[in-house]
Design a protein around this motif. Sequence first.
Motif, PDB file in Angstrom:
ATOM      1  N   TRP A  26      49.355  72.348   6.782  1.00 29.80           N
ATOM      2  CA  TRP A  26      49.673  71.018   7.283  1.00 29.80           C
ATOM      3  C   TRP A  26      50.252  70.121   6.198  1.00 29.80           C
ATOM      4  O   TRP A  26      50.519  68.959   6.428  1.00 29.80           O
ATOM      5  N   LYS A  29      53.781  68.043   6.821  1.00 27.25           N
ATOM      6  CA  LYS A  29      54.188  68.096   8.218  1.00 27.25           C
ATOM      7  C   LYS A  29      54.316  66.675   8.764  1.00 27.25           C
ATOM      8  O   LYS A  29      54.047  65.709   8.081  1.00 27.25           O
ATOM      9  N   ARG A  49      57.253  64.987  15.393  1.00 24.04           N
ATOM     10  CA  ARG A  49      56.001  65.562  15.892  1.00 24.04           C
ATOM     11  C   ARG A  49      56.299  66.516  17.047  1.00 24.04           C
ATOM     12  O   ARG A  49      55.704  67.578  17.137  1.00 24.04           O
ATOM     13  N   HIS A  51      59.028  68.221  17.518  1.00 21.10           N
ATOM     14  CA  HIS A  51      59.607  69.420  16.910  1.00 21.10           C
ATOM     15  C   HIS A  51      58.508  70.275  16.295  1.00 21.10           C
ATOM     16  O   HIS A  51      58.502  71.501  16.445  1.00 21.10           O
ATOM     17  N   ASN A  52      57.578  69.653  15.608  1.00 23.01           N
ATOM     18  CA  ASN A  52      56.476  70.391  15.004  1.00 23.01           C
ATOM     19  C   ASN A  52      55.639  71.088  16.078  1.00 23.01           C
ATOM     20  O   ASN A  52      55.253  72.234  15.910  1.00 23.01           O
ATOM     21  N   ASN A  53      55.333  70.399  17.182  1.00 23.69           N
ATOM     22  CA  ASN A  53      54.583  71.019  18.276  1.00 23.69           C
ATOM     23  C   ASN A  53      55.324  72.241  18.805  1.00 23.69           C
ATOM     24  O   ASN A  53      54.724  73.299  19.014  1.00 23.69           O
TER      25      ASN A  53
END
Length: 131
Positions: A26, A29, A49, A51-53
């Motif tokens: 993490w 991120k 966020r 995109h990260n998910n």
Amino acid sequence: MHDTFINEFRNVQQAVHVNAIKKGFWDGKADVEDMSHIHLGAKGEDTARLHNNLAMIALVISELSEACEALRHGNPPDNHIPEFSGAEAEFADAIIRMMDLADARGWRLAQAIVAKHAYNTGREHMHGKKA
């Protein structure tokens, strides 16, 4: 029974996420406090966020693909935990990744599993689909 499952699952989920943080998954991120430079998506969620998910869900899919490969090759013992088959280990990896993301986002995964299972018990055979 369900409360025990939920509590135990949540404990493991939290431990999985804490370990992921400790191992650096993490770092850097899109979970920083200052998100002023991020553009909001159509539903108000910041695009970094989101995109990260999506990237993390893609990693879950990659673990399931590895389970398929293990099965294609006769499901031999896993290289890291040989007391389990390759498919078992890859399923575990997929669940660990889901637990990590769910804990990071505050999603109630254990409760959703219980609720979805209860819903599925009332559905018709094969959920109304033909074999």
